[in-house]
Motif scaffolding. Structure first.
Motif, PDB file in Angstrom:
ATOM      1  N   TYR A 336       0.807  -1.231   0.000  1.00  0.00           N
ATOM      2  CA  TYR A 336       0.000   0.000   0.000  1.00  0.00           C
ATOM      3  C   TYR A 336       0.841   1.283   0.000  1.00  0.00           C
ATOM      4  O   TYR A 336       0.289   2.383   0.063  1.00  0.00           O
ATOM      5  CB  TYR A 336      -0.922   0.030   1.228  1.00  0.00           C
ATOM      6  N   GLY A 337       2.173   1.157  -0.050  1.00  0.00           N
ATOM      7  CA  GLY A 337       3.035   2.336   0.032  1.00  0.00           C
ATOM      8  C   GLY A 337       2.846   3.321  -1.090  1.00  0.00           C
ATOM      9  O   GLY A 337       3.038   4.531  -0.918  1.00  0.00           O
ATOM     10  N   GLU A 338       2.466   2.852  -2.273  1.00  0.00           N
ATOM     11  CA  GLU A 338       2.268   3.761  -3.407  1.00  0.00           C
ATOM     12  C   GLU A 338       1.035   4.628  -3.202  1.00  0.00           C
ATOM     13  O   GLU A 338       1.011   5.800  -3.591  1.00  0.00           O
ATOM     14  CB  GLU A 338       2.143   2.948  -4.699  1.00  0.00           C
ATOM     15  N   GLN A 339      -0.009   4.046  -2.561  1.00  0.00           N
ATOM     16  CA  GLN A 339      -1.244   4.801  -2.303  1.00  0.00           C
ATOM     17  C   GLN A 339      -1.084   5.698  -1.069  1.00  0.00           C
ATOM     18  O   GLN A 339      -1.556   6.830  -1.054  1.00  0.00           O
ATOM     19  CB  GLN A 339      -2.408   3.832  -2.072  1.00  0.00           C
ATOM     20  N   GLU A 340      -0.460   5.158  -0.033  1.00  0.00           N
ATOM     21  CA  GLU A 340      -0.256   5.909   1.211  1.00  0.00           C
ATOM     22  C   GLU A 340       1.246   6.000   1.463  1.00  0.00           C
ATOM     23  O   GLU A 340       1.836   5.170   2.150  1.00  0.00           O
ATOM     24  CB  GLU A 340      -0.979   5.225   2.378  1.00  0.00           C
ATOM     25  N   GLN A 341       1.844   7.035   0.904  1.00  0.00           N
ATOM     26  CA  GLN A 341       3.304   7.143   0.903  1.00  0.00           C
ATOM     27  C   GLN A 341       3.885   7.370   2.298  1.00  0.00           C
ATOM     28  O   GLN A 341       5.053   7.088   2.555  1.00  0.00           O
ATOM     29  CB  GLN A 341       3.717   8.274  -0.040  1.00  0.00           C
ATOM     30  N   GLU A 368      12.751   2.221  -2.401  1.00  0.00           N
ATOM     31  CA  GLU A 368      11.325   2.443  -2.665  1.00  0.00           C
ATOM     32  C   GLU A 368      10.969   3.922  -2.571  1.00  0.00           C
ATOM     33  O   GLU A 368      10.176   4.426  -3.359  1.00  0.00           O
ATOM     34  CB  GLU A 368      10.473   1.636  -1.669  1.00  0.00           C
ATOM     35  N   LEU A 369      11.559   4.620  -1.599  1.00  0.00           N
ATOM     36  CA  LEU A 369      11.278   6.050  -1.453  1.00  0.00           C
ATOM     37  C   LEU A 369      11.761   6.847  -2.653  1.00  0.00           C
ATOM     38  O   LEU A 369      11.196   7.895  -2.988  1.00  0.00           O
ATOM     39  CB  LEU A 369      11.947   6.571  -0.172  1.00  0.00           C
ATOM     40  N   ASN A 370      12.804   6.350  -3.294  1.00  0.00           N
ATOM     41  CA  ASN A 370      13.318   7.025  -4.491  1.00  0.00           C
ATOM     42  C   ASN A 370      12.300   7.050  -5.618  1.00  0.00           C
ATOM     43  O   ASN A 370      12.324   7.924  -6.477  1.00  0.00           O
ATOM     44  CB  ASN A 370      14.596   6.319  -4.974  1.00  0.00           C
ATOM     45  N   LYS A 371      11.419   6.069  -5.627  1.00  0.00           N
ATOM     46  CA  LYS A 371      10.400   5.988  -6.677  1.00  0.00           C
ATOM     47  C   LYS A 371       9.267   6.981  -6.452  1.00  0.00           C
ATOM     48  O   LYS A 371       8.458   7.229  -7.344  1.00  0.00           O
ATOM     49  CB  LYS A 371       9.822   4.571  -6.748  1.00  0.00           C
ATOM     50  N   LEU A 372       9.182   7.532  -5.232  1.00  0.00           N
ATOM     51  CA  LEU A 372       8.084   8.435  -4.885  1.00  0.00           C
ATOM     52  C   LEU A 372       8.572   9.867  -5.010  1.00  0.00           C
ATOM     53  O   LEU A 372       9.328  10.363  -4.168  1.00  0.00           O
ATOM     54  CB  LEU A 372       7.601   8.152  -3.456  1.00  0.00           C
ATOM     55  N   GLU A 373       8.162  10.548  -6.030  1.00  0.00           N
ATOM     56  CA  GLU A 373       8.666  11.895  -6.315  1.00  0.00           C
ATOM     57  C   GLU A 373       8.187  12.921  -5.300  1.00  0.00           C
ATOM     58  O   GLU A 373       8.813  13.959  -5.122  1.00  0.00           O
ATOM     59  CB  GLU A 373       8.237  12.316  -7.723  1.00  0.00           C
ATOM     60  N   SER A 374       7.063  12.634  -4.612  1.00  0.00           N
ATOM     61  CA  SER A 374       6.515  13.625  -3.680  1.00  0.00           C
ATOM     62  C   SER A 374       7.246  13.652  -2.344  1.00  0.00           C
ATOM     63  O   SER A 374       7.034  14.568  -1.543  1.00  0.00           O
ATOM     64  CB  SER A 374       5.023  13.336  -3.440  1.00  0.00           C
ATOM     65  N   MET A 395      23.394   5.255   2.339  1.00  0.00           N
ATOM     66  CA  MET A 395      22.674   6.405   1.801  1.00  0.00           C
ATOM     67  C   MET A 395      23.170   6.804   0.412  1.00  0.00           C
ATOM     68  O   MET A 395      22.513   7.579  -0.283  1.00  0.00           O
ATOM     69  CB  MET A 395      22.863   7.614   2.741  1.00  0.00           C
ATOM     70  N   ARG A 396      24.347   6.306  -0.007  1.00  0.00           N
ATOM     71  CA  ARG A 396      25.003   6.777  -1.221  1.00  0.00           C
ATOM     72  C   ARG A 396      24.121   6.641  -2.456  1.00  0.00           C
ATOM     73  O   ARG A 396      23.932   7.606  -3.206  1.00  0.00           O
ATOM     74  CB  ARG A 396      26.318   6.016  -1.423  1.00  0.00           C
ATOM     75  N   ASP A 397      23.586   5.464  -2.679  1.00  0.00           N
ATOM     76  CA  ASP A 397      22.753   5.244  -3.876  1.00  0.00           C
ATOM     77  C   ASP A 397      21.526   6.148  -3.871  1.00  0.00           C
ATOM     78  O   ASP A 397      21.129   6.685  -4.908  1.00  0.00           O
ATOM     79  CB  ASP A 397      22.329   3.777  -3.955  1.00  0.00           C
ATOM     80  N   PHE A 398      20.923   6.297  -2.682  1.00  0.00           N
ATOM     81  CA  PHE A 398      19.729   7.142  -2.583  1.00  0.00           C
ATOM     82  C   PHE A 398      20.060   8.590  -2.945  1.00  0.00           C
ATOM     83  O   PHE A 398      19.368   9.237  -3.745  1.00  0.00           O
ATOM     84  CB  PHE A 398      19.159   7.073  -1.165  1.00  0.00           C
TER      85      PHE A 398
END
Length: 525
Positions: A336-341, A368-374, A395-398
């Motif tokens: 549900y992370g995409e709907q409720e970030q 996963e957080l990288n995929k969420l632009e907001s 943290m480097r990749d993020f």
């Protein structure tokens, strides 16, 4: 006595036997009077009541067998009471039975004869249909002590009969009732015949006000196994019961109490979960009420199930966090992370705490957080700084992906700015040409009717042209109908911006004039 015999009987009794001390002489006089033709009905009643007072039950029995148990010649309730106190139980029962004194009959069966089975048969077969429930509720606790199975059977059949009647009201005219047993199904007829009810009683069955099924629950106090069977019967066998929600809540409470006492834990968990997972029962209980109950009794499976049904995902995540169930936390966020970030943010806060020792999950969450632009990268950095155990490598990749995305966004914005600037310059050039150079209008087609343009006609700088009859006139001015709407929208937007600027200027001016700036800001809307 001879002198008394010469008097009229009523006068003789009033004159010589009114004192209670003369009751035995009165009995002798009345017995002698019954051998003469002068005896009347009220003399017999007086004699019978004297027998009861003197507890001469043998004489009393002889008389009432002669006159009949249905006789109105004596006080039936006093007679029953005196017979019971003197252990003439069968006579008392016979009088109560003949007079249909239900309470007395049941008291004799239960307390004097200790025959609770007979009392239940009496309720089932003899007592009026509309009164059966009342007597079951009154004597149910005593009946359960000796005949729990039989008591449960009678109550269940009575509840079935009530339920059948309520459902039949929807099928037949409630004013006429049912004219024949043939209108009932085989199962319904079985219940009807259990109580030995006749066809005649079908016609007025709809006029009876029956008790509700949950009004019998107190009878099973202290008999948990029978309570569970009764509740399960109500849930599985009866449909559309009044107070149905209260019945379901009591069933859940019963099994929760068993879980707390650690009695047949697996069986109770199975019963609760089977009910929760069956969609046909979902509207029959209050989910929020049950959620509170489950939390009180710490029933984990039920809490998770209800939180999912209520779609309270943040609360469910927090519940998993309290249980330190890392796998379920990730599973919920993934689903549900995409709907409720915010779920991912909460999960990251949990995994970033040093005391949880779960830093191995951080890279996958950051991915996963990288995929969420907001989600702001500053928010993520603010969370991560709380954990001194988090290494920069995690943290480097993020950060790299965030910077690449920001760079790409900046580049796209610069391209848009460049295109807008180019468009603006072109418009400025065109505007300057319109102001300084003559425009050549060519005859083409009317913008409104799409026919060939002929004089008289009107041409606008915007390039649109119209017949004189097709042109729109507003406030004595001819306007381009195609461009007018867009002009109005721009004008409206401009006026709104002007108003905002004026309001802001007024607020700024007031703030400069006063020392209490917060009061000015709080009034501004």
């Amino acid at each position: 006595m001879q002198k008394i015999d010469s008097l009229e009987p009523t006068q003789a009794i009033a004159t010589h036997f009114l004192d209670i001390s003369n009751i035995e002489q009165l009995v002798q006089y009345l017995e002698k009077l019954h051998k003469s033709p002068k005896v009347e009905k009220h003399h017999t009643a007086l004699l019978l009541n004297c027998y009861i007072k003197l507890k001469q039950f043998d004489n009393f029995i002889d008389k009432i067998e002669k006159f009949g148990f249905e006789s109105e010649l004596f006080d039936i309730e006093t007679a029953i009471k005196e017979c019971r106190s003197s252990n003439y139980v069968d006579i008392a029962l016979k009088m109560a039975y003949k007079k249909s004194i239900y309470t007395a009959c049941l008291q004799i069966y239960i307390y004097d004869k200790l025959e609770c089975g007979a009392a239940l048969e009496y309720i089932r077969d003899i007592i009026n249909l509309e009164e059966k429930a009342n007597y079951l509720k009154e004597f149910g606790l005593e009946l359960m002590k000796s005949e729990p199975q039989f008591t449960l059977e009678v109550i269940e059949n009575l509840v079935l009969l009530i339920n059948i009647t309520q459902n039949l009201k929807k099928q037949f005219d409630s004013r006429k009732g049912i004219d024949s047993l043939d209108r009932l199904t085989a199962e319904q007829q079985k219940v009807w015949k259990y109580f030995n009810l006749s066809n005649d009683q079908l016609s007025n069955v709809f006029s009876i006000t029956f008790s509700k099924a949950d009004e019998f629950l107190h009878i099973f106090a202290g008999y948990n196994s029978y309570l569970e069977r009764y509740l399960r019967f109500l849930i599985e066998e009866c449909k559309n019961l009044p107070n149905e929600m209260a019945i379901f809540h009591r069933y859940f409470s019963y099994h929760l109490e068993r879980l707390e006492r650690k009695e047949e834990v697996q069986e109770s968990e199975k019963r609760i979960m089977s009910l929760l997972q069956d969609d046909k029962y979902e509207q029959k209980y209050d989910k929020n009420h049950l959620l509170v109950q489950f939390k009180i009794y710490k029933f984990t499976e039920g809490i998770i199930c209800l939180l999912k049904k209520l779609q309270m995902r943040e609360e469910l995540l927090n519940f998993y966090i309290t249980k330190k169930d890392n796998d379920e936390i990730l599973k919920l966020c993934t689903e549900y992370g995409e709907q409720e970030q915010n779920l991912w943010v909460l999960a990251l806060k949990y995994f970033a705490r040093p005391e949880n020792k779960a830093t191995q999950y951080i890279p996958s969450i950051l991915q996963e957080l990288n995929k969420l632009e907001s989600i702001s990268s500053f928010l993520i950095l603010d969370i991560m700084k709380e954990n001194s155990n988090v290494r920069f490598g995690q943290m480097r990749d993020f950060l790299k992906q965030q910077l690449e995305r920001d760079y790409s966004e900046i580049k796209d914005n610069q391209n848009v700015i460049k295109e807008n600037m180019q468009s603006t310059n072109e418009l400025r050039t065109e505007f300057q040409q319109i102001k300084t150079q003559a425009q050549v209008f060519q005859f083409g087609k009317c913008t409104a009717c799409d026919n060939a343009l002929v004089n008289p006609s009107f041409h606008f700088i915007c390039g649109h042209q119209y017949h004189q009859n097709c042109i729109q006139i507003e406030e004595k001015k001819r306007i381009c109908m195609r461009c007018n709407l867009e002009i109005q929208m721009i004008s409206t937007k401009y006026q709104e911006m002007q108003k905002v600027n004026e309001d802001m200027e007024r607020v700024r001016q007031k703030m400069q004039e006063t020392s209490s700036k917060f009061d000015i800001i709080s009034k501004y809307k």
